[in-house]
Design a protein around this motif. Structure first.
Motif, short mmCIF file in Angstrom:
data_model
loop_
_atom_site.label_atom_id
_atom_site.label_comp_id
_atom_site.label_asym_id
_atom_site.label_seq_id
_atom_site.Cartn_x
_atom_site.Cartn_y
_atom_site.Cartn_z
N ASP A 31 45.21 -34.65 45.81
CA ASP A 31 44.34 -35.80 45.53
C ASP A 31 45.12 -37.07 45.23
OD1 ASP A 31 45.34 -35.25 43.01
OD2 ASP A 31 43.37 -34.99 42.06
N GLY A 32 46.45 -37.02 45.37
CA GLY A 32 47.29 -38.19 45.16
C GLY A 32 47.77 -38.39 43.74
N THR A 33 47.38 -37.52 42.82
CA THR A 33 47.81 -37.66 41.42
C THR A 33 49.19 -37.07 41.23
OG1 THR A 33 46.73 -35.58 40.81
CG2 THR A 33 45.43 -37.59 40.54
N ALA A 34 49.86 -37.53 40.18
CA ALA A 34 51.17 -36.96 39.82
C ALA A 34 50.96 -35.49 39.47
CB ALA A 34 51.76 -37.70 38.64
N ASP B 140 48.53 -47.54 32.51
CA ASP B 140 48.29 -47.01 33.85
C ASP B 140 47.01 -46.19 33.84
OD1 ASP B 140 48.44 -45.92 36.37
OD2 ASP B 140 50.42 -45.04 36.11
N GLU B 141 46.11 -46.48 34.77
CA GLU B 141 44.83 -45.79 34.82
C GLU B 141 44.86 -44.52 35.65
OE1 GLU B 141 41.35 -48.31 35.41
OE2 GLU B 141 42.64 -50.04 35.03
N SER B 142 46.01 -44.18 36.21
CA SER B 142 46.08 -43.00 37.07
C SER B 142 45.97 -41.72 36.25
CB SER B 142 47.36 -43.01 37.89
OG SER B 142 48.48 -42.95 37.05
N LYS B 143 45.58 -40.67 36.94
CA LYS B 143 45.44 -39.35 36.31
C LYS B 143 46.59 -38.47 36.77
CE LYS B 143 40.51 -39.83 36.00
NZ LYS B 143 39.25 -39.17 36.00
N PHE B 144 46.60 -37.24 36.30
CA PHE B 144 47.63 -36.31 36.72
C PHE B 144 47.00 -34.93 36.91
CE2 PHE B 144 47.52 -35.89 32.17
CZ PHE B 144 47.68 -34.54 31.95
N THR B 145 47.71 -34.08 37.60
CA THR B 145 47.30 -32.70 37.80
C THR B 145 48.37 -31.80 37.19
OG1 THR B 145 46.15 -33.25 39.86
CG2 THR B 145 46.75 -30.94 39.54
N ALA B 146 47.94 -30.81 36.44
CA ALA B 146 48.87 -29.84 35.85
C ALA B 146 48.53 -28.46 36.39
CB ALA B 146 48.79 -29.85 34.33
N LEU B 147 49.50 -27.82 36.97
CA LEU B 147 49.35 -26.45 37.45
C LEU B 147 50.11 -25.55 36.48
CD1 LEU B 147 50.03 -26.91 41.27
CD2 LEU B 147 47.83 -26.79 40.11
N ILE B 148 49.44 -24.53 35.99
CA ILE B 148 50.07 -23.61 35.05
C ILE B 148 50.26 -22.27 35.73
CG2 ILE B 148 49.90 -22.50 32.79
CD1 ILE B 148 47.95 -24.77 32.00
N GLU B 149 51.50 -21.91 35.92
CA GLU B 149 51.81 -20.62 36.52
C GLU B 149 51.99 -19.60 35.41
OE1 GLU B 149 54.87 -18.28 39.45
OE2 GLU B 149 55.30 -20.36 38.96
N THR B 150 51.32 -18.47 35.54
CA THR B 150 51.40 -17.44 34.49
C THR B 150 52.13 -16.18 34.95
OG1 THR B 150 49.21 -16.62 35.08
CG2 THR B 150 49.32 -18.27 33.32
#
Length: 166
Positions: free
Chosen positions: A93-96, A130-140
């Motif tokens: 989606d273009g987020t960090a 900065d109004e941008s959002k981010f994505t966090a992926l959590i690997e378990t």
């Protein structure tokens, strides 16, 4: 129009929902030294209430002055494994994108230090305005040589992260 009381003791009339620019004007009057982009984040996070946006921003300022200070975030980042959070490029989606290695979570260090370390990583990508959002992926998945705590024991981390990093 609703009466809006802030933690600073100010009272004013402001639109409860309505036009974002009206809400931004009300927030800007309450926080004249705040960066516009930073206030807009809170305005959009609480689009139906200037009072809730102002309260949320006030709590954010308090957090930044204490637990979320630059010094505390840097200290937390050095207290956790360097493998815990890594910058992963850009999400679809273009987020960090941040890649969190759950196996590197150390329950002895605690969830707060890990969340602050993630906040530190996020701060290295953008400014508070900065109004941008981010994505966090959590690997378990398990990883050789790391703590490998079961995902169920990481629930305090997940809860704190969603509370602090909203």
């Amino acid at each position: 129009q609703v009466e809006c009381k802030t933690g600073r003791g100010n009272t004013r009339m402001a639109s409860a929902g309505g036009d974002e620019e009206q809400r931004m004007q009300a927030l800007s009057e309450q926080f004249p030294n705040a960066e516009h982009g930073e206030l807009r984040r809170f305005c959009r996070a609480r689009p139906h209430s200037v009072e809730q946006a102002a309260d949320m921003y006030e709590k954010h300022l308090q957090w930044r002055a204490n637990d979320g200070s630059t010094t505390n975030l840097a200290s937390a980042a050095s207290a956790v494994s360097p493998k815990f959070v890594q910058r992963g490029g850009v999400a679809l989606d273009g987020t960090a994108l941040f890649y969190i290695v759950g196996a590197a979570y150390n329950p002895e260090v605690g969830p707060e230090q890990h969340v602050l370390a993630l906040a530190h990583a996020i701060d290295t990508v953008g400014k508070s305005s900065d109004e941008s959002k981010f994505t966090a992926l959590i690997e378990t998945r398990l990883k050789t040589g790391l703590h490998n705590v079961p995902a169920t024991q990481m629930l305090p981390l997940f809860r704190m992260a969603t509370s602090v990093l909203q």
